[in-house]
Design a protein around this motif. Structure first.
Motif, PDB file in Angstrom:
ATOM      1  N   ASP A  76       2.825  54.006  11.996  1.00 39.05           N
ATOM      2  CA  ASP A  76       4.119  53.413  12.302  1.00 39.05           C
ATOM      3  C   ASP A  76       4.008  52.237  13.272  1.00 39.05           C
ATOM      4  OD1 ASP A  76       5.351  55.242  10.682  1.00 39.05           O
ATOM      5  OD2 ASP A  76       5.816  56.652  12.322  1.00 39.05           O
ATOM      6  N   LYS A  77       2.822  52.062  13.845  1.00 38.99           N
ATOM      7  CA  LYS A  77       2.632  50.997  14.823  1.00 38.99           C
ATOM      8  C   LYS A  77       1.683  49.890  14.348  1.00 38.99           C
ATOM      9  CE  LYS A  77       3.406  53.892  18.923  1.00 38.99           C
ATOM     10  NZ  LYS A  77       2.827  54.318  20.228  1.00 38.99           N
ATOM     11  N   LEU A  78       0.882  50.160  13.338  1.00 35.58           N
ATOM     12  CA  LEU A  78      -0.195  49.250  12.960  1.00 35.58           C
ATOM     13  C   LEU A  78      -0.190  48.977  11.460  1.00 35.58           C
ATOM     14  CD1 LEU A  78      -2.838  47.720  13.746  1.00 35.58           C
ATOM     15  CD2 LEU A  78      -4.053  49.881  13.257  1.00 35.58           C
ATOM     16  N   SER A  79      -0.365  47.717  11.106  1.00 30.57           N
ATOM     17  CA  SER A  79      -0.512  47.331   9.703  1.00 30.57           C
ATOM     18  C   SER A  79      -1.568  46.235   9.592  1.00 30.57           C
ATOM     19  CB  SER A  79       0.817  46.835   9.122  1.00 30.57           C
ATOM     20  OG  SER A  79       1.228  45.639   9.762  1.00 30.57           O
ATOM     21  N   VAL A  80      -2.169  46.137   8.419  1.00 33.43           N
ATOM     22  CA  VAL A  80      -3.186  45.115   8.154  1.00 33.43           C
ATOM     23  C   VAL A  80      -2.881  44.491   6.797  1.00 33.43           C
ATOM     24  CG1 VAL A  80      -4.975  46.199   9.556  1.00 33.43           C
ATOM     25  CG2 VAL A  80      -4.747  46.806   7.136  1.00 33.43           C
ATOM     26  N   SER A  81      -3.431  43.306   6.563  1.00 31.27           N
ATOM     27  CA  SER A  81      -3.211  42.618   5.297  1.00 31.27           C
ATOM     28  C   SER A  81      -4.453  41.856   4.879  1.00 31.27           C
ATOM     29  CB  SER A  81      -2.035  41.644   5.405  1.00 31.27           C
ATOM     30  OG  SER A  81      -2.330  40.591   6.302  1.00 31.27           O
ATOM     31  N   VAL A  82      -4.594  41.645   3.596  1.00 30.02           N
ATOM     32  CA  VAL A  82      -5.651  40.807   3.038  1.00 30.02           C
ATOM     33  C   VAL A  82      -5.053  40.065   1.857  1.00 30.02           C
ATOM     34  CG1 VAL A  82      -6.512  42.678   1.565  1.00 30.02           C
ATOM     35  CG2 VAL A  82      -8.000  40.729   2.109  1.00 30.02           C
ATOM     36  N   GLY A  83      -5.357  38.792   1.770  1.00 34.15           N
ATOM     37  CA  GLY A  83      -4.797  37.980   0.693  1.00 34.15           C
ATOM     38  C   GLY A  83      -5.714  36.843   0.312  1.00 34.15           C
ATOM     39  N   ILE A  84      -5.253  36.071  -0.651  1.00 35.52           N
ATOM     40  CA  ILE A  84      -6.011  34.920  -1.111  1.00 35.52           C
ATOM     41  C   ILE A  84      -5.030  33.803  -1.447  1.00 35.52           C
ATOM     42  CG2 ILE A  84      -6.040  35.646  -3.545  1.00 35.52           C
ATOM     43  CD1 ILE A  84      -8.932  34.541  -3.619  1.00 35.52           C
ATOM     44  N   ARG A  85      -5.384  32.593  -1.066  1.00 35.19           N
ATOM     45  CA  ARG A  85      -4.540  31.434  -1.377  1.00 35.19           C
ATOM     46  C   ARG A  85      -5.278  30.517  -2.345  1.00 35.19           C
ATOM     47  NH1 ARG A  85      -2.729  28.963   3.641  1.00 35.19           N
ATOM     48  NH2 ARG A  85      -1.000  30.426   3.451  1.00 35.19           N
ATOM     49  N   ASN A  86      -4.594  30.192  -3.421  1.00 31.94           N
ATOM     50  CA  ASN A  86      -5.113  29.248  -4.400  1.00 31.94           C
ATOM     51  C   ASN A  86      -4.439  27.898  -4.155  1.00 31.94           C
ATOM     52  OD1 ASN A  86      -6.470  31.340  -6.387  1.00 31.94           O
ATOM     53  ND2 ASN A  86      -4.429  32.125  -5.894  1.00 31.94           N
ATOM     54  N   VAL A  87      -5.224  26.854  -3.967  1.00 30.27           N
ATOM     55  CA  VAL A  87      -4.699  25.538  -3.615  1.00 30.27           C
ATOM     56  C   VAL A  87      -5.028  24.538  -4.720  1.00 30.27           C
ATOM     57  CG1 VAL A  87      -4.774  23.635  -1.962  1.00 30.27           C
ATOM     58  CG2 VAL A  87      -4.937  25.991  -1.151  1.00 30.27           C
ATOM     59  N   TYR A  88      -3.996  23.841  -5.171  1.00 33.69           N
ATOM     60  CA  TYR A  88      -4.179  22.737  -6.108  1.00 33.69           C
ATOM     61  C   TYR A  88      -3.737  21.463  -5.405  1.00 33.69           C
ATOM     62  CZ  TYR A  88      -3.399  19.530  -9.992  1.00 33.69           C
ATOM     63  OH  TYR A  88      -3.414  18.432 -10.813  1.00 33.69           O
ATOM     64  N   ALA A  89      -4.653  20.507  -5.253  1.00 31.75           N
ATOM     65  CA  ALA A  89      -4.368  19.274  -4.523  1.00 31.75           C
ATOM     66  C   ALA A  89      -4.334  18.096  -5.480  1.00 31.75           C
ATOM     67  CB  ALA A  89      -5.427  19.039  -3.450  1.00 31.75           C
ATOM     68  N   THR A  90      -3.351  17.229  -5.277  1.00 20.46           N
ATOM     69  CA  THR A  90      -3.249  16.007  -6.061  1.00 20.46           C
ATOM     70  C   THR A  90      -2.847  14.854  -5.154  1.00 20.46           C
ATOM     71  OG1 THR A  90      -2.024  14.901  -7.849  1.00 20.46           O
ATOM     72  CG2 THR A  90      -0.908  16.733  -6.737  1.00 20.46           C
ATOM     73  N   ASN A  91      -3.624  13.785  -5.176  1.00 21.47           N
ATOM     74  CA  ASN A  91      -3.370  12.598  -4.367  1.00 21.47           C
ATOM     75  C   ASN A  91      -3.364  11.367  -5.263  1.00 21.47           C
ATOM     76  OD1 ASN A  91      -3.607  14.296  -2.104  1.00 21.47           O
ATOM     77  ND2 ASN A  91      -5.780  13.831  -1.879  1.00 21.47           N
ATOM     78  N   ASN A  92      -2.651  10.348  -4.813  1.00 23.56           N
ATOM     79  CA  ASN A  92      -2.680   9.062  -5.503  1.00 23.56           C
ATOM     80  C   ASN A  92      -2.644   7.958  -4.459  1.00 23.56           C
ATOM     81  OD1 ASN A  92      -0.582   6.716  -6.675  1.00 23.56           O
ATOM     82  ND2 ASN A  92      -2.299   7.229  -7.993  1.00 23.56           N
ATOM     83  N   VAL A 114       0.840  -1.183   0.000  1.00 21.49           N
ATOM     84  CA  VAL A 114       0.000   0.000   0.000  1.00 21.49           C
ATOM     85  C   VAL A 114       0.885   1.247   0.000  1.00 21.49           C
ATOM     86  CG1 VAL A 114      -0.188   0.056   2.513  1.00 21.49           C
ATOM     87  CG2 VAL A 114      -1.953   1.150   1.130  1.00 21.49           C
ATOM     88  N   LYS A 115       0.464   2.252  -0.753  1.00 20.36           N
ATOM     89  CA  LYS A 115       1.206   3.505  -0.833  1.00 20.36           C
ATOM     90  C   LYS A 115       0.228   4.645  -1.065  1.00 20.36           C
ATOM     91  CE  LYS A 115       4.913   5.836  -3.428  1.00 20.36           C
ATOM     92  NZ  LYS A 115       5.899   5.682  -4.531  1.00 20.36           N
ATOM     93  N   GLY A 116       0.398   5.713  -0.314  1.00 20.43           N
ATOM     94  CA  GLY A 116      -0.411   6.918  -0.504  1.00 20.43           C
ATOM     95  C   GLY A 116       0.492   8.112  -0.753  1.00 20.43           C
ATOM     96  N   ARG A 117       0.146   8.931  -1.721  1.00 19.88           N
ATOM     97  CA  ARG A 117       0.926  10.130  -2.034  1.00 19.88           C
ATOM     98  C   ARG A 117      -0.002  11.323  -2.042  1.00 19.88           C
ATOM     99  NH1 ARG A 117       2.018   9.590  -7.368  1.00 19.88           N
ATOM    100  NH2 ARG A 117       0.491  11.203  -7.866  1.00 19.88           N
ATOM    101  N   SER A 118       0.439  12.451  -1.419  1.00 16.86           N
ATOM    102  CA  SER A 118      -0.436  13.609  -1.280  1.00 16.86           C
ATOM    103  C   SER A 118       0.369  14.896  -1.390  1.00 16.86           C
ATOM    104  CB  SER A 118      -1.156  13.562   0.074  1.00 16.86           C
ATOM    105  OG  SER A 118      -1.925  14.723   0.277  1.00 16.86           O
ATOM    106  N   TYR A 119      -0.088  15.809  -2.246  1.00 11.76           N
ATOM    107  CA  TYR A 119       0.507  17.138  -2.377  1.00 11.76           C
ATOM    108  C   TYR A 119      -0.611  18.171  -2.495  1.00 11.76           C
ATOM    109  CZ  TYR A 119       5.071  15.070  -3.471  1.00 11.76           C
ATOM    110  OH  TYR A 119       6.244  14.364  -3.426  1.00 11.76           O
ATOM    111  N   SER A 120      -0.491  19.244  -1.740  1.00 18.56           N
ATOM    112  CA  SER A 120      -1.373  20.404  -1.895  1.00 18.56           C
ATOM    113  C   SER A 120      -0.482  21.635  -2.079  1.00 18.56           C
ATOM    114  CB  SER A 120      -2.279  20.587  -0.678  1.00 18.56           C
ATOM    115  OG  SER A 120      -3.198  19.517  -0.558  1.00 18.56           O
ATOM    116  N   PHE A 121      -0.469  22.151  -3.291  1.00 17.01           N
ATOM    117  CA  PHE A 121       0.361  23.306  -3.613  1.00 17.01           C
ATOM    118  C   PHE A 121      -0.439  24.585  -3.401  1.00 17.01           C
ATOM    119  CE2 PHE A 121       1.753  19.769  -6.287  1.00 17.01           C
ATOM    120  CZ  PHE A 121       3.103  19.705  -5.967  1.00 17.01           C
TER     121      PHE A 121
END
Length: 442
Positions: free
Chosen positions: A191-207, A172-179
């Motif tokens: 000078d004391k405060l910062s904020v951020s907003v972003g988005i992550r795109n995920v591509y998943a491949t398993n075997n 048995v073998k399992g392979r998993s990647y999520s990029f």
């Protein structure tokens, strides 16, 4: 025969697994060599803040900042199992005491990550690329305990009092990647405060690949070896894509203390199957629900949970930095194979970094991971264990704009023994990572 169905069902149950190296069930938080040196990165100001503290990365100097990380990960997942005296009857590989250790090896020769930030005035534009889940394969060359136990039971059921042993070839073998590709914009409010907003795109491949073949039984009365003609094989690829927003905040009330928080929303992942299974397995799927999630064309849920991180960095002197952090994974909120057996996961981190000279800094740190799960969540290949990790390393400025990072990271897991009416299994894991990285600013 009912027992045959149970044998094949075990293949799919044990292959439903993930390969997380550090972090929650399916989240890799070991995304930089700085983390390996000191896993308390939640409130740090650095180029790897693109992942750990994107709002804080806005306080980097103006210009371009790049970081490349390379990690080599080795892990072993072991299950020491006993089904009474059953394993003594394997005439191809007998056990003297009824216990057998099934070893699963994980080897990730290269786990890369790359970060970029361009800071100008009050703005910071960032991008990050890494393996945010999975990252390798887990291989059991001798199969797993449930494979062997079910074959042995099948022989007992078939031959009754004439049962004289069994043999099998299982694998048995399992392979998993999520990029994950993350794009972020951060802005200094003051000078004391910062904020951020972003988005992550995920591509998943398993075997998932496995087979159960070469099944043989010995007739104790006649001494004959009986070949079982039916064999079963699984070969299933899964692909999926998801998107998750990420928000962050960083606040520095004075020169000695920095606070930061980040929230990654849940990534909804639906994986589409492309399978080339044996016809015998596909036929059983018509009556066995456990197989249906691995048939060709089927879609399965594999969400990445939301993650809240908060941290503080205290700098008593210009040379010394003390770091503390907390992670909370919202596992209950996800749809995935384990969701009925788990609660949310918590992690605590702490670390220290010290500048020996203007060019050389050393650091070390600690992480404690605490899962909230039932015994039903642990199976032959799919098990996560409570652990503590430590890391240490050095950063060296080889020039004004170039810095090298080298680190070692080790995770020590708590063994877990799961007892049922017919079996006893002790699960254990070992994990270590070495890493090399380079920072470039201009």
């Amino acid at each position: 025969m009912k027992i045959k169905n149970l044998v094949c069902g075990g293949i799919l149950i044990t292959l439903s697994t993930t390969q997380a190296m550090a972090g929650g069930y399916i989240t890799n938080t070991n995304q930089s060599i700085n983390f390996l040196r000191n896993p308390a990165r939640e409130a740090s100001i650095g180029i790897d803040g693109v992942y750990y503290n994107p709002a804080g990365a806005a306080f980097l100097p103006g210009g371009f900042h790049l970081q490349f990380n390379w990690q080599h990960v080795k892990q072993q997942r072991n299950a020491l199992a006993s089904y009474g005296d059953l394993f003594k009857y394997n005439f191809g590989n007998p056990s003297s005491d009824g216990y057998r250790k099934f070893k699963g090896d994980v080897n990730v020769p290269i786990q890369p990550s790359l970060y970029f930030a361009y800071n100008r005035d009050k703005w910071s534009f960032q991008a990050g690329l890494g393996v945010i889940g999975g990252g390798g394969s887990c291989e059991f060359n001798d199969g797993v305990a449930s494979f062997e136990a079910l074959v042995g039971n099948m022989g007992m059921t078939t031959l009754g009092q004439a049962f004289g042993g069994y043999a099998l070839d299982s694998y048995v073998k399992g392979r998993s990647y999520s990029f994950g590709l993350t794009l972020t914009a951060a802005r200094k409010i003051s000078d004391k405060l910062s904020v951020s907003v972003g988005i992550r795109n995920v591509y998943a491949t398993n075997n998932y690949v496995g087979h159960l073949q070469g099944i043989k039984f010995r007739n104790a009365l006649s001494g004959d070896i009986i070949d079982v003609p039916t064999s079963y094989s699984l070969d299933c690829d899964q692909r999926g894509f998801g998107i998750a927003p990420i928000i962050g905040i960083d606040y520095k009330p004075n020169r000695y203390v920095n606070f930061a928080a980040k929230y990654e929303f849940k990534t909804r992942l639906r994986l589409k199957n492309s399978a080339d299974n044996s016809e015998s397995l596909n036929q059983l799927a018509q009556t066995q629900p456990a197989f249906r999630g691995y048939l060709d064309g089927v879609t399965t849920a594999n969400d990445i949970p939301g993650l809240l991180t908060v941290g503080a960095q205290i700098s008593p002197t210009d040379r010394l930095r003390l770091d503390f952090g907390y992670h909370h994974y919202f596992d209950v909120d996800t749809k995935q194979w384990m969701d009925d057996n788990v609660g949310d996961t918590d992690e605590l981190t702490a670390g220290v970094e010290y500048d020996i000279t203007r060019r050389v800094e050393v650091s070390c740190g600690y992480q404690k991971t605490m899962y909230n799960q039932t015994a039903d969540n642990l199976s032959d290949m799919g098990f996560c264990l409570n652990s503590y990790s430590f890391g240490f390393g050095v950063g060296v400025k080889v020039s004004q704009n170039v810095k090298l990072n080298v680190a070692y990271f080790q995770t020590n897991y708590d063994d877990y023994t799961k007892n049922t009416a017919v079996s006893s299994t002790t699960y254990s894991r070992k994990n270590n990572v070495i890493g090399l990285g380079i920072d470039v600013s201009f």
